[in-house]
Write an enzyme that holds these catalytic residues in place. Sequence first.
Site, PDB file in Angstrom:
ATOM      1  N   HIS A  35     -20.493 -64.699 -54.578  1.00 27.75           N
ATOM      2  CA  HIS A  35     -19.172 -65.061 -54.042  1.00 27.75           C
ATOM      3  C   HIS A  35     -18.249 -65.511 -55.182  1.00 27.75           C
ATOM      4  O   HIS A  35     -17.115 -65.042 -55.308  1.00 27.75           O
ATOM      5  CB  HIS A  35     -19.310 -66.170 -52.995  1.00 27.75           C
ATOM      6  CG  HIS A  35     -18.025 -66.835 -52.622  1.00 27.75           C
ATOM      7  ND1 HIS A  35     -17.077 -66.225 -51.822  1.00 27.75           N
ATOM      8  CD2 HIS A  35     -17.495 -68.048 -52.959  1.00 27.75           C
ATOM      9  CE1 HIS A  35     -16.041 -67.050 -51.670  1.00 27.75           C
ATOM     10  NE2 HIS A  35     -16.268 -68.148 -52.363  1.00 27.75           N
ATOM     11  N   TRP A  84     -22.165 -68.954 -60.530  1.00 25.28           N
ATOM     12  CA  TRP A  84     -21.244 -68.080 -61.282  1.00 25.28           C
ATOM     13  C   TRP A  84     -21.147 -68.510 -62.742  1.00 25.28           C
ATOM     14  O   TRP A  84     -20.690 -67.748 -63.583  1.00 25.28           O
ATOM     15  CB  TRP A  84     -19.869 -68.032 -60.621  1.00 25.28           C
ATOM     16  CG  TRP A  84     -18.913 -69.100 -61.065  1.00 25.28           C
ATOM     17  CD1 TRP A  84     -18.851 -70.372 -60.589  1.00 25.28           C
ATOM     18  CD2 TRP A  84     -17.906 -68.993 -62.062  1.00 25.28           C
ATOM     19  NE1 TRP A  84     -17.865 -71.065 -61.235  1.00 25.28           N
ATOM     20  CE2 TRP A  84     -17.267 -70.241 -62.148  1.00 25.28           C
ATOM     21  CE3 TRP A  84     -17.465 -67.966 -62.899  1.00 25.28           C
ATOM     22  CZ2 TRP A  84     -16.228 -70.505 -63.038  1.00 25.28           C
ATOM     23  CZ3 TRP A  84     -16.419 -68.228 -63.790  1.00 25.28           C
ATOM     24  CH2 TRP A  84     -15.819 -69.487 -63.853  1.00 25.28           C
ATOM     25  N   SER A 126     -12.529 -54.067 -69.867  1.00 28.72           N
ATOM     26  CA  SER A 126     -11.360 -53.756 -69.044  1.00 28.72           C
ATOM     27  C   SER A 126     -10.254 -54.795 -69.249  1.00 28.72           C
ATOM     28  O   SER A 126      -9.080 -54.448 -69.444  1.00 28.72           O
ATOM     29  CB  SER A 126     -11.772 -53.703 -67.571  1.00 28.72           C
ATOM     30  OG  SER A 126     -10.647 -53.755 -66.748  1.00 28.72           O
ATOM     31  N   SER A 127     -10.631 -56.075 -69.231  1.00 25.47           N
ATOM     32  CA  SER A 127      -9.631 -57.143 -69.372  1.00 25.47           C
ATOM     33  C   SER A 127      -8.972 -57.114 -70.738  1.00 25.47           C
ATOM     34  O   SER A 127      -7.754 -57.304 -70.852  1.00 25.47           O
ATOM     35  CB  SER A 127     -10.279 -58.519 -69.187  1.00 25.47           C
ATOM     36  OG  SER A 127     -10.564 -58.729 -67.856  1.00 25.47           O
ATOM     37  N   HIS A 137     -12.771 -72.570 -69.226  1.00 21.57           N
ATOM     38  CA  HIS A 137     -11.576 -73.345 -68.911  1.00 21.57           C
ATOM     39  C   HIS A 137     -10.291 -72.553 -69.081  1.00 21.57           C
ATOM     40  O   HIS A 137      -9.470 -72.523 -68.162  1.00 21.57           O
ATOM     41  CB  HIS A 137     -11.520 -74.703 -69.603  1.00 21.57           C
ATOM     42  CG  HIS A 137     -10.498 -75.537 -68.902  1.00 21.57           C
ATOM     43  ND1 HIS A 137     -10.744 -76.118 -67.688  1.00 21.57           N
ATOM     44  CD2 HIS A 137      -9.195 -75.727 -69.142  1.00 21.57           C
ATOM     45  CE1 HIS A 137      -9.638 -76.668 -67.229  1.00 21.57           C
ATOM     46  NE2 HIS A 137      -8.669 -76.443 -68.104  1.00 21.57           N
ATOM     47  N   GLU A 186     -10.077 -69.550 -68.649  1.00 29.08           N
ATOM     48  CA  GLU A 186     -10.157 -68.631 -67.503  1.00 29.08           C
ATOM     49  C   GLU A 186      -9.457 -69.226 -66.279  1.00 29.08           C
ATOM     50  O   GLU A 186      -8.801 -68.522 -65.508  1.00 29.08           O
ATOM     51  CB  GLU A 186     -11.638 -68.335 -67.202  1.00 29.08           C
ATOM     52  CG  GLU A 186     -11.909 -67.583 -65.908  1.00 29.08           C
ATOM     53  CD  GLU A 186     -11.424 -66.136 -65.920  1.00 29.08           C
ATOM     54  OE1 GLU A 186     -11.165 -65.612 -67.016  1.00 29.08           O
ATOM     55  OE2 GLU A 186     -11.303 -65.567 -64.825  1.00 29.08           O
ATOM     56  N   TYR A 216      -6.881 -71.067 -66.325  1.00 25.59           N
ATOM     57  CA  TYR A 216      -5.433 -70.887 -66.508  1.00 25.59           C
ATOM     58  C   TYR A 216      -5.044 -69.425 -66.443  1.00 25.59           C
ATOM     59  O   TYR A 216      -3.911 -69.101 -66.084  1.00 25.59           O
ATOM     60  CB  TYR A 216      -4.975 -71.577 -67.801  1.00 25.59           C
ATOM     61  CG  TYR A 216      -5.089 -73.063 -67.614  1.00 25.59           C
ATOM     62  CD1 TYR A 216      -4.127 -73.747 -66.888  1.00 25.59           C
ATOM     63  CD2 TYR A 216      -6.210 -73.759 -68.050  1.00 25.59           C
ATOM     64  CE1 TYR A 216      -4.261 -75.096 -66.628  1.00 25.59           C
ATOM     65  CE2 TYR A 216      -6.354 -75.105 -67.800  1.00 25.59           C
ATOM     66  CZ  TYR A 216      -5.380 -75.770 -67.081  1.00 25.59           C
ATOM     67  OH  TYR A 216      -5.524 -77.101 -66.802  1.00 25.59           O
ATOM     68  N   SER A 235       7.977 -69.043 -59.700  1.00 23.02           N
ATOM     69  CA  SER A 235       9.262 -69.211 -60.388  1.00 23.02           C
ATOM     70  C   SER A 235      10.237 -68.082 -60.073  1.00 23.02           C
ATOM     71  O   SER A 235      11.427 -68.195 -60.349  1.00 23.02           O
ATOM     72  CB  SER A 235       9.046 -69.283 -61.908  1.00 23.02           C
ATOM     73  OG  SER A 235       8.196 -70.353 -62.223  1.00 23.02           O
ATOM     74  N   HIS A 285     -15.950 -80.093 -68.154  1.00 25.38           N
ATOM     75  CA  HIS A 285     -16.815 -79.521 -67.118  1.00 25.38           C
ATOM     76  C   HIS A 285     -18.253 -80.010 -67.265  1.00 25.38           C
ATOM     77  O   HIS A 285     -19.104 -79.668 -66.445  1.00 25.38           O
ATOM     78  CB  HIS A 285     -16.800 -77.990 -67.204  1.00 25.38           C
ATOM     79  CG  HIS A 285     -15.474 -77.401 -66.864  1.00 25.38           C
ATOM     80  ND1 HIS A 285     -15.113 -77.077 -65.582  1.00 25.38           N
ATOM     81  CD2 HIS A 285     -14.407 -77.094 -67.635  1.00 25.38           C
ATOM     82  CE1 HIS A 285     -13.875 -76.583 -65.581  1.00 25.38           C
ATOM     83  NE2 HIS A 285     -13.432 -76.592 -66.815  1.00 25.38           N
ATOM     84  N   THR A 304       2.207 -79.374 -66.559  1.00 24.39           N
ATOM     85  CA  THR A 304       2.077 -78.905 -65.174  1.00 24.39           C
ATOM     86  C   THR A 304       3.077 -79.640 -64.283  1.00 24.39           C
ATOM     87  O   THR A 304       3.709 -79.038 -63.401  1.00 24.39           O
ATOM     88  CB  THR A 304       0.640 -79.111 -64.656  1.00 24.39           C
ATOM     89  OG1 THR A 304      -0.266 -78.648 -65.655  1.00 24.39           O
ATOM     90  CG2 THR A 304       0.386 -78.351 -63.376  1.00 24.39           C
ATOM     91  N   LYS A 306       6.517 -78.260 -64.489  1.00 25.97           N
ATOM     92  CA  LYS A 306       6.711 -77.066 -63.653  1.00 25.97           C
ATOM     93  C   LYS A 306       6.991 -77.456 -62.207  1.00 25.97           C
ATOM     94  O   LYS A 306       7.949 -76.962 -61.593  1.00 25.97           O
ATOM     95  CB  LYS A 306       5.468 -76.173 -63.720  1.00 25.97           C
ATOM     96  CG  LYS A 306       5.370 -75.481 -65.053  1.00 25.97           C
ATOM     97  CD  LYS A 306       4.226 -74.513 -65.069  1.00 25.97           C
ATOM     98  CE  LYS A 306       4.443 -73.493 -66.168  1.00 25.97           C
ATOM     99  NZ  LYS A 306       5.617 -72.650 -65.980  1.00 25.97           N
TER     100      LYS A 306
END
Lengths: 531, 45
Positions: free
Chosen positions: A81, A146, A174-175, A258, A260, A262, A273, A308, A333, A336
Amino acid sequence: MSSEITHDAAHDEHDHHGPAKGLMRWVTTTNHKDIGTLYLWLSFIMLLYGGSMAMIIRLELFQPGLQWVEPHFFNQMTTMHGLVMVFGAIMPAFVGLANWLVPMMIGAPDMALPRLNNWSFWLLPFAFGILASTTFMESGAPAFGWTFYAPLSTTYAPDSTDFFIFAVHLMGISSVMGSINIIATILNMRAPGMTLMKMPLFVWTWLITAYLLIAVMPVLAGAVTMMLTDRHFGTSFFDAAGGGDPVMFQHIFWFFGHPEVYIMILPAFGIISAIIPTFARKPLFGYSSMVYATASIAILSFMVWAHHMFTVGMPVAGELYFMYATILISIPTGVKVFNWVTTMWKGSMTFETPMLWALGFIVMFTIGGFSGLMLGVAPVDTQYHDTYFVVAHFHYVLVTGALYSIIAAFYYWVPKWTGHMYNETLGKIHFWWSTIAVNVLFFPQHFLGLAGMPRRIPDYSLQFAEFNMISSIGGFAFGLAQVFFLYIVIKTIRGGEKATDRVWEGATGLEFEQLPSPPPYHSFTEAPPVR
Amino acid sequence: MQQEQHEQDYFTSAERRKRTWRIVIAHLLIVATFFVATFLWGNFE
């Protein structure tokens, strides 16, 4: 309502052909709109696949005791998942949106490297096919979470782990290819006059996200390669018996993991925005501060990974550093969130479906942000670590954050893509159904975590029964709401009220001001004027 | 004639394509650096 935008179709017909017919159109396409559509459909299929595993998880947790599945299968479900939702649903959805929108927003005819773009996409169905096939193998799918911590993913891992490693390599390739393509497009394909500080924020957030991806995807690839050599080639990177260090795996994983986080939220900031100013009918407040805040978040994301793993046993100085650095992220943050709120202040607001999802994002992503602040405080994290509080936190960030922004983006841009308006009543029903359900699903998980319920367990103590039952009911309702969303998507693609070229009264940007709805197959073959 | 036109177009000029490849190579070097550095980090014990 805007006036009709005429497009020189004859010019297109003369210089370019339209889409090929049948299946080969999609297999061989180099068109950014087609590839964007492929990414979006893949991510929707993965959302339903990952969601069906979430239903199994919530079904098992509906009552205490083992009801439906074996504990080992339950662990496979939590692992798959997480992997499917992160790598299969959220990330490809943002890449799909980038494919559709970045060239149209900067006035480019297509991506800088269209054939590479095709390859970037077509690696993914094979990667996820390989990953999904592990469920049917004798050893079962990977069941180590995961985060695939060593030694669970090395010494004690099932044979299917090698398929998982290969799938992650393919996703990484791919990324990386997709990111380099996006960077080359943004840096080198902007229309004359489209300076960096005139770019829409979605383009800015994707440029910064692409840099995060090219920095951390090789680290993930390195981690799984080390796992592979530890498993089969006699190395001991993560094996203490051979002089290695399993904790080192956690450092390397979270150095990827981490940023990842973001990668999955910065493009969402770009979407919000775009939507908030349109429906507040005011320009975005603090454009340049939004750009600098995004860059600050990206830089800080490389410096906070060990939050983490506060409970792994770090020197106090290390814990203090990672705690303060983590809490520092709340400043950009916060900039924003305050800018979005200030944009709405005294605006002529209306609440069409995309705006509802965007407002839902602001409120509920902020809830996830606050619980993140709590988790960032090292001494109290000792209590929260590995509990359902963490599960509640990252689902508020990723579901009511990232997923909500993707759904908002769909409702906002689908009239432009297809030329059809979605049904406003159905869109609003989808929003309120999802929002009530998602809070019933995830809010009680805060209480479960604070009361001490660990994550990744198929059974639990009796005192957790009520909140788990409430959470599961919310889960089933939320899952059903996304099947309803599938109906809305198909209905909108097949027809509906004709959308105007501008679509929304307050919409700005080249895709709304310079292109008809739907845009031609090849748009901006000549650079558009940029004001 | 068509090739000439292609070379002069804003988005497909030779200079722009050359710049695209420079961007690609520079970023592939970043990718390679991070990949190799991961192994060095993993082995520092």
